[in-house]
Write a protein that holds these residues in place. Structure first.
Motif, mmCIF file in Angstrom:
data_model
loop_
_atom_site.group_PDB
_atom_site.id
_atom_site.type_symbol
_atom_site.label_atom_id
_atom_site.label_comp_id
_atom_site.label_asym_id
_atom_site.label_seq_id
_atom_site.Cartn_x
_atom_site.Cartn_y
_atom_site.Cartn_z
ATOM 1 N N ASN A 10 0.811 -1.214 0.000
ATOM 2 C CA ASN A 10 0.000 0.000 0.000
ATOM 3 C C ASN A 10 0.848 1.268 0.000
ATOM 4 O OD1 ASN A 10 -2.460 -1.332 -0.017
ATOM 5 N ND2 ASN A 10 -2.453 -1.581 2.199
ATOM 6 N N PHE A 11 2.144 1.139 -0.266
ATOM 7 C CA PHE A 11 3.042 2.295 -0.216
ATOM 8 C C PHE A 11 2.627 3.384 -1.193
ATOM 9 C CE2 PHE A 11 6.962 4.501 -1.581
ATOM 10 C CZ PHE A 11 7.280 5.075 -0.364
ATOM 11 N N LYS A 12 2.204 3.008 -2.409
ATOM 12 C CA LYS A 12 1.814 4.013 -3.398
ATOM 13 C C LYS A 12 0.589 4.802 -2.956
ATOM 14 C CE LYS A 12 2.725 3.531 -7.897
ATOM 15 N NZ LYS A 12 2.478 3.073 -9.261
ATOM 16 N N LYS A 13 -0.214 4.222 -2.070
ATOM 17 C CA LYS A 13 -1.412 4.899 -1.605
ATOM 18 C C LYS A 13 -1.146 5.724 -0.350
ATOM 19 C CE LYS A 13 -4.347 1.306 -3.488
ATOM 20 N NZ LYS A 13 -5.291 0.248 -3.194
ATOM 21 N N SER A 14 0.083 5.756 0.116
ATOM 22 C CA SER A 14 0.416 6.508 1.315
ATOM 23 C C SER A 14 0.874 7.913 0.943
ATOM 24 C CB SER A 14 1.525 5.803 2.089
ATOM 25 O OG SER A 14 2.741 5.870 1.374
ATOM 26 N N LYS A 15 0.925 8.782 1.938
ATOM 27 C CA LYS A 15 1.411 10.136 1.692
ATOM 28 C C LYS A 15 2.860 10.104 1.236
ATOM 29 C CE LYS A 15 -1.400 13.114 4.549
ATOM 30 N NZ LYS A 15 -1.394 14.104 5.634
ATOM 31 N N THR A 16 3.650 9.256 1.863
ATOM 32 C CA THR A 16 5.061 9.152 1.493
ATOM 33 C C THR A 16 5.212 8.695 0.048
ATOM 34 O OG1 THR A 16 5.544 8.548 3.783
ATOM 35 C CG2 THR A 16 7.262 8.132 2.159
ATOM 36 N N GLY A 17 4.430 7.707 -0.347
ATOM 37 C CA GLY A 17 4.481 7.213 -1.718
ATOM 38 C C GLY A 17 4.052 8.256 -2.723
ATOM 39 N N LEU A 18 3.021 9.020 -2.373
ATOM 40 C CA LEU A 18 2.563 10.081 -3.273
ATOM 41 C C LEU A 18 3.598 11.191 -3.390
ATOM 42 C CD1 LEU A 18 -1.222 10.315 -2.382
ATOM 43 C CD2 LEU A 18 -0.229 9.630 -4.556
ATOM 44 N N ALA A 63 -0.788 17.218 -11.283
ATOM 45 C CA ALA A 63 -2.118 17.613 -10.820
ATOM 46 C C ALA A 63 -2.892 16.408 -10.280
ATOM 47 C CB ALA A 63 -2.895 18.283 -11.955
ATOM 48 N N ILE A 64 -2.787 15.282 -10.953
ATOM 49 C CA ILE A 64 -3.471 14.074 -10.499
ATOM 50 C C ILE A 64 -2.889 13.606 -9.166
ATOM 51 C CG2 ILE A 64 -3.778 11.608 -10.990
ATOM 52 C CD1 ILE A 64 -4.026 12.433 -13.968
ATOM 53 N N LEU A 65 -1.567 13.616 -9.054
ATOM 54 C CA LEU A 65 -0.939 13.197 -7.799
ATOM 55 C C LEU A 65 -1.302 14.138 -6.655
ATOM 56 C CD1 LEU A 65 2.548 12.139 -9.160
ATOM 57 C CD2 LEU A 65 0.846 10.634 -8.130
ATOM 58 N N TYR A 66 -1.367 15.436 -6.927
ATOM 59 C CA TYR A 66 -1.750 16.410 -5.907
ATOM 60 C C TYR A 66 -3.188 16.174 -5.449
ATOM 61 C CZ TYR A 66 -2.713 20.817 -3.587
ATOM 62 O OH TYR A 66 -3.091 21.761 -2.679
ATOM 63 N N ARG A 67 -4.065 15.876 -6.411
ATOM 64 C CA ARG A 67 -5.463 15.585 -6.065
ATOM 65 C C ARG A 67 -5.550 14.349 -5.175
ATOM 66 N NH1 ARG A 67 -9.174 13.869 -10.833
ATOM 67 N NH2 ARG A 67 -7.983 11.992 -10.507
ATOM 68 N N GLU A 68 -4.787 13.308 -5.507
ATOM 69 C CA GLU A 68 -4.782 12.102 -4.686
ATOM 70 C C GLU A 68 -4.239 12.386 -3.290
ATOM 71 O OE1 GLU A 68 -6.081 9.060 -5.312
ATOM 72 O OE2 GLU A 68 -6.882 10.031 -7.095
ATOM 73 N N LEU A 69 -3.241 13.250 -3.212
ATOM 74 C CA LEU A 69 -2.675 13.617 -1.923
ATOM 75 C C LEU A 69 -3.714 14.345 -1.066
ATOM 76 C CD1 LEU A 69 -0.021 13.530 -0.326
ATOM 77 C CD2 LEU A 69 0.516 15.758 -1.274
ATOM 78 N N LYS A 70 -4.486 15.223 -1.690
ATOM 79 C CA LYS A 70 -5.539 15.930 -0.961
ATOM 80 C C LYS A 70 -6.638 14.974 -0.529
ATOM 81 C CE LYS A 70 -6.967 19.938 -1.873
ATOM 82 N NZ LYS A 70 -7.549 21.158 -2.432
ATOM 83 N N ARG A 71 -6.980 13.998 -1.372
ATOM 84 C CA ARG A 71 -8.016 13.021 -1.038
ATOM 85 C C ARG A 71 -7.590 12.139 0.131
ATOM 86 N NH1 ARG A 71 -10.193 10.451 -6.657
ATOM 87 N NH2 ARG A 71 -11.381 12.250 -7.341
ATOM 88 N N LEU A 72 -6.313 11.837 0.168
ATOM 89 C CA LEU A 72 -5.818 10.949 1.210
ATOM 90 C C LEU A 72 -5.991 11.579 2.583
ATOM 91 C CD1 LEU A 72 -4.453 8.221 1.618
ATOM 92 C CD2 LEU A 72 -2.264 9.373 1.457
ATOM 93 N N GLY A 73 -5.802 12.888 2.640
ATOM 94 C CA GLY A 73 -5.999 13.601 3.896
ATOM 95 C C GLY A 73 -5.094 13.070 4.994
ATOM 96 N N ASP A 74 -5.684 12.821 6.120
ATOM 97 C CA ASP A 74 -4.916 12.367 7.280
ATOM 98 C C ASP A 74 -4.878 10.843 7.395
ATOM 99 O OD1 ASP A 74 -4.374 14.942 8.022
ATOM 100 O OD2 ASP A 74 -6.184 15.107 9.264
#
Length: 80
Positions: A10-18, A63-74
């Motif tokens: 799940n690393f790609k779905k983490s904040k660090t991965g993003l 832009a897509i990665l930034y959107r995913e980062l915002k969606r991930l939140g906390d």
């Protein structure tokens, strides 16, 4: 499957991965800038168009990665 293996998957779905993906994508911008500079020096329109399309792809990817980062939140997978 161990907990450590699940976290690694799940690393790609983490904040660090993003953030890592954002960094590597932004690093690709250096190559595109060099390509555009050489194209302008050589007056090569086709290479310049290629550099512009590549730059657009990088901007879209960021832009897509930034959107995913915002969606991930906390909800960081690695911290949970």
């Amino acid at each position: 499957m161990s907990a450590m293996t699940k976290k690694a998957q799940n690393f790609k779905k983490s904040k660090t991965g993003l953030w890592m993906s954002i960094g590597t994508t932004a690093f690709g911008a250096i190559s595109v800038a060099k390509q555009a500079k050489l194209a302008r020096q050589d007056n090569d329109t086709l290479r310049l168009v290629d550099a512009a399309v590549s730059a657009a792809a990088i901007v879209t990817g960021l832009a897509i990665l930034y959107r995913e980062l915002k969606r991930l939140g906390d909800e960081d997978v690695l911290l949970g």
